[in-house]
Write a protein that holds these residues in place. Structure first.
Motif, short mmCIF file in Angstrom:
data_model
loop_
_atom_site.label_atom_id
_atom_site.label_comp_id
_atom_site.label_asym_id
_atom_site.label_seq_id
_atom_site.Cartn_x
_atom_site.Cartn_y
_atom_site.Cartn_z
N LEU A 92 0.90 -1.40 0.02
CA LEU A 92 0.06 0.24 0.07
C LEU A 92 0.89 1.37 0.13
N ARG A 93 0.26 2.45 -0.48
CA ARG A 93 0.89 3.67 -0.33
C ARG A 93 1.62 4.04 1.10
N THR A 94 1.02 3.48 1.78
CA THR A 94 1.53 3.75 3.36
C THR A 94 2.71 2.94 3.80
N GLY A 95 3.10 2.06 2.71
CA GLY A 95 4.15 1.02 3.01
C GLY A 95 3.73 -0.14 3.73
N GLU A 96 2.61 -0.10 4.06
CA GLU A 96 2.17 -1.48 4.65
C GLU A 96 2.08 -2.63 3.51
#
Length: 143
Positions: free
Chosen positions: A134-138
């Motif tokens: 994900l964009r969040t790095g998750e």
């Protein structure tokens, strides 16, 4: 559409369609036509028939040329796509596409379209999208 496969575990489908502009239009004019003329006529029909999302993936020639140059050494057998854009619909099932195309307002929404895009060339695909990063790095969906 005769065979109407059910989405996996309620997951929506991604339906993509490539468009090539006619050579008498620039890429910029073609994209302006899609966003300013076509989409205002088409989006109400998409909404009426349950299209969940619509995205336009624009592929301008300068980016493709740079990619082609970069890949010439790294992956010389790979081809870089030459279409002007990819349209991506997120839909609950394939019946939505049939319903959009059968809508009595659809012919009016695409009346002037063939002056801009080449109807003899297109690439279609349908399937599922599963995110992993994900964009969040998750990181998700990995066992």
């Amino acid at each position: 559409m005769a065979d109407n496969p059910k989405p996996q575990e309620g997951q929506p489908l991604k339906f993509t369609l490539t468009h090539y502009r006619k050579e008498n239009h620039t890429h910029e004019d073609f994209m302006k036509w899609i966003t300013e003329k076509h989409l205002p006529r088409a989006i109400p029909i998409f909404k009426r028939h349950g299209v969940l999302e619509y995205s336009l993936f624009v592929t301008p020639a300068p980016l493709n040329s740079a990619l082609r140059h970069a890949m010439a050494t790294a992956r010389p057998t790979w081809q870089v796509a030459d279409y002007d854009c990819v349209i991506e619909y997120t839909i609950p099932d394939m019946q939505v596409i049939s319903n959009v195309m059968a809508d009595p307002d659809w012919p009016g929404a695409i009346t002037s379209d063939e002056d801009y895009w080449d109807p003899t060339r297109a690439l279609l695909s349908v399937g599922y999208a599963t995110p992993y990063l994900l964009r969040t790095g998750e990181v998700v969906n990995l066992s």
